[in-house]
Design a protein around this motif. Structure first.
Motif, PDB file in Angstrom:
ATOM      1  N   PHE A   1       0.842  -1.201   0.000  1.00  0.00           N
ATOM      2  CA  PHE A   1       0.000   0.000   0.000  1.00  0.00           C
ATOM      3  C   PHE A   1       0.876   1.249   0.000  1.00  0.00           C
ATOM      4  O   PHE A   1       0.547   2.252  -0.614  1.00  0.00           O
TER       5      PHE A   1
ATOM      6  N   TYR B   1      -7.103   9.554  -2.190  1.00  0.00           N
ATOM      7  CA  TYR B   1      -7.257   8.234  -1.575  1.00  0.00           C
ATOM      8  C   TYR B   1      -8.569   8.133  -0.814  1.00  0.00           C
ATOM      9  O   TYR B   1      -8.848   8.938   0.076  1.00  0.00           O
TER      10      TYR B   1
ATOM     11  N   VAL C   1     -10.207   4.920   1.317  1.00  0.00           N
ATOM     12  CA  VAL C   1      -9.870   3.561   1.753  1.00  0.00           C
ATOM     13  C   VAL C   1     -10.739   3.161   2.937  1.00  0.00           C
ATOM     14  O   VAL C   1     -11.244   3.999   3.693  1.00  0.00           O
TER      15      VAL C   1
ATOM     16  N   MET D   1     -10.220  -0.230  -1.478  1.00  0.00           N
ATOM     17  CA  MET D   1      -9.336   0.884  -1.813  1.00  0.00           C
ATOM     18  C   MET D   1      -9.745   1.469  -3.153  1.00  0.00           C
ATOM     19  O   MET D   1      -9.964   0.735  -4.121  1.00  0.00           O
TER      20      MET D   1
ATOM     21  N   SER E   1      -9.242  -1.743  -5.559  1.00  0.00           N
ATOM     22  CA  SER E   1      -9.246  -3.115  -5.047  1.00  0.00           C
ATOM     23  C   SER E   1     -10.460  -3.306  -4.161  1.00  0.00           C
ATOM     24  O   SER E   1     -10.824  -2.419  -3.379  1.00  0.00           O
TER      25      SER E   1
ATOM     26  N   PRO F   1      -6.856  -2.644   1.930  1.00  0.00           N
ATOM     27  CA  PRO F   1      -5.650  -2.161   1.251  1.00  0.00           C
ATOM     28  C   PRO F   1      -4.344  -2.508   1.947  1.00  0.00           C
ATOM     29  O   PRO F   1      -3.346  -2.805   1.289  1.00  0.00           O
TER      30      PRO F   1
ATOM     31  N   SER G   1      -4.722  -6.646   0.070  1.00  0.00           N
ATOM     32  CA  SER G   1      -4.203  -6.078  -1.180  1.00  0.00           C
ATOM     33  C   SER G   1      -2.683  -5.971  -1.152  1.00  0.00           C
ATOM     34  O   SER G   1      -2.012  -6.192  -2.169  1.00  0.00           O
ATOM     35  N   THR G   2      -2.141  -5.636   0.008  1.00  0.00           N
ATOM     36  CA  THR G   2      -0.683  -5.519   0.117  1.00  0.00           C
ATOM     37  C   THR G   2       0.006  -6.859  -0.116  1.00  0.00           C
ATOM     38  O   THR G   2       1.068  -6.921  -0.746  1.00  0.00           O
TER      39      THR G   2
ATOM     40  N   ILE H   1      -6.319  -6.041  -8.651  1.00  0.00           N
ATOM     41  CA  ILE H   1      -6.029  -4.642  -8.328  1.00  0.00           C
ATOM     42  C   ILE H   1      -5.992  -3.904  -9.656  1.00  0.00           C
ATOM     43  O   ILE H   1      -5.012  -3.976 -10.405  1.00  0.00           O
TER      44      ILE H   1
END
Length: 388
Positions: free
Chosen positions: A140, A168, A170, A305, A325, A329, A333-334, A376
């Motif tokens: 992220f 952003y 999130v 995100m 995503s 996040p 996602s990371t 993503i």
């Protein structure tokens, strides 16, 4: 010299490391030679046991941040090392040193500006000599900003000044590791400023605009606050390396639905900064977040995100893009971002780079393709014709 592994994940017993191990076990291509590394082989075996039959014979390697010889053996055994062992400013430098010396590619999840600056000062020249690619911030922090800006620049004309702003939105929760890194960064602000000054002296990179003190309004009507993170520095270095055009500028903002949310975000940030600056309060705050803890599977699935990028060229061309995503996040996602970044370095044909490089400079289009296929997504939301 032939190496035993294509990829080694260092720190799989931690929260995000475990998620990355799960992602690699589920998505690594057949025949990938990979392993888990860490200081506790028993805990690594427990992680391997959760990964299913495909990982039943996965090698486990001993490596400890306090044992330089073990890190040297690790670096020399593989093409790429992915590290999830933080806070990086406390534990990360010896592994970067080992990878730079061995000509081994390296990825991590750091969002700590001091760590990135200090590893540049200490190890960039060695990595250039050996051919190692040292790619920080593969989560992220800072892939959405770095690759989202790269993607936006591709939609705009070349050779003219460009301005990109990211916004952003999130939803997600923090893990213990994130809290410890954030508090440590605030407490270490003086050392971070010193490292940044020396980095700028050796490696000036334009592109990050000064932080604005007052909120401004997003193009679609949301209230915004500047985000004082590592991301603008990463974007600026990608812009310098890849030539985003003369006079390129970048701004990054947290987008919030109302002035009330802006006030709450400012108050929360001030409270964390105050606690981090006073040792008794800092220890009490950190004690509330046990090492290895983080959001539940249900919480990670509920996160999301959306990062929108407004790109404007001096000739009037304008575009709105998005990195999106449907997963948390900071963790789900990371794990995807770190996993795909490391696979990309290990397996794909990429531009010739060496030393400390950004994700955009090292992997660019190929990593965007990988992340897009993994969920993503990178999309153009709207284009405006050139004015005049």
């Amino acid at each position: 010299m032939a190496r035993s592994y294509d990829l080694v994940l260092y720190g799989a017993t931690g929260f995000t490391g475990g998620l990355t191990a799960e992602y690699l076990a589920a998505h690594a291509p057949a025949g990938l030679r990979w392993a888990l590394a860490g200081r506790d082989l028993g805990k690594l075996a427990e992680v391997r046991g959760r990964l299913g039959r495909r990982a039943a014979e996965l090698p486990l390697l001993h490596a400890d941040a306090g044992d330089a010889a073990s890190l040297r053996r690790l670096a020399e055994s593989t093409e790429v090392v992915a590290s999830t062992v933080g806070p990086y400013v406390k534990y990360g430098d010896p592994l970067v040193a080992a990878c730079a010396a061995a000509g081994t590619d390296y990825t991590d999840l750091t969002g700590e500006p001091r760590f990135v600056d200090e590893t540049y000062l200490r190890h960039h020249a060695t990595a250039v000599r050996t051919g190692a690619r040292l790619v920080h911030a593969c989560g992220f922090d800072s892939i959405p900003a770095d690759l989202g800006t790269w993607f936006t620049v591709q939609q705009l004309p070349g050779g003219v000044p460009l301005r990109v702003e990211s916004f952003y939105r999130v939803s997600g929760r923090a893990s213990a590791g994130t809290v410890h890194s954030l508090v440590g960064a605030v407490a270490d602000a003086g050392a971070a400023r010193q490292a940044a000054r020396e980095r700028r002296r050796r490696d000036p990179a334009p592109g990050a605009e000064p932080l604005r003190l007052l909120p401004r309004t997003h193009p679609v009507g949301l209230w915004t606050l500047p985000m004082p993170t590592l991301d603008p520095q990463i974007v600026g270095r990608s812009a310098a390396a890849l030539g985003y055009g003369p006079g390129f500028t970048y701004g990054q903002y947290l987008a919030l639905p109302s002035p009330v949310h802006v006030a709450g975000a400012l108050a929360g940030t001030a409270a964390i900064a105050a606690a981090a600056s006073w040792a008794p309060a800092r220890e009490r705050l950190l004690g509330r977040f046990a090492s290895g803890s983080g959001p539940t599977a249900e919480q990670r699935l509920a996160g999301w995100m959306s990062v929108r990028f407004s790109g404007v060229a001096a000739d009037g061309t304008r575009v709105l893009t998005e990195v999106h995503s449907d997963l948390d996040p900071g963790y789900a996602s990371t794990a995807i971002m770190l996993g795909e970044s490391t696979l990309c370095l290990a397996l794909d044909e990429l531009p010739a780079t060496a030393g400390q490089v950004t994700t955009a400079a090292a992997m660019g289009a190929r990593l965007v393709e990988r992340l897009d296929a993994a969920g993503i997504t990178f999309r153009v939301r709207r284009r405006w014709p050139r004015s005049g």
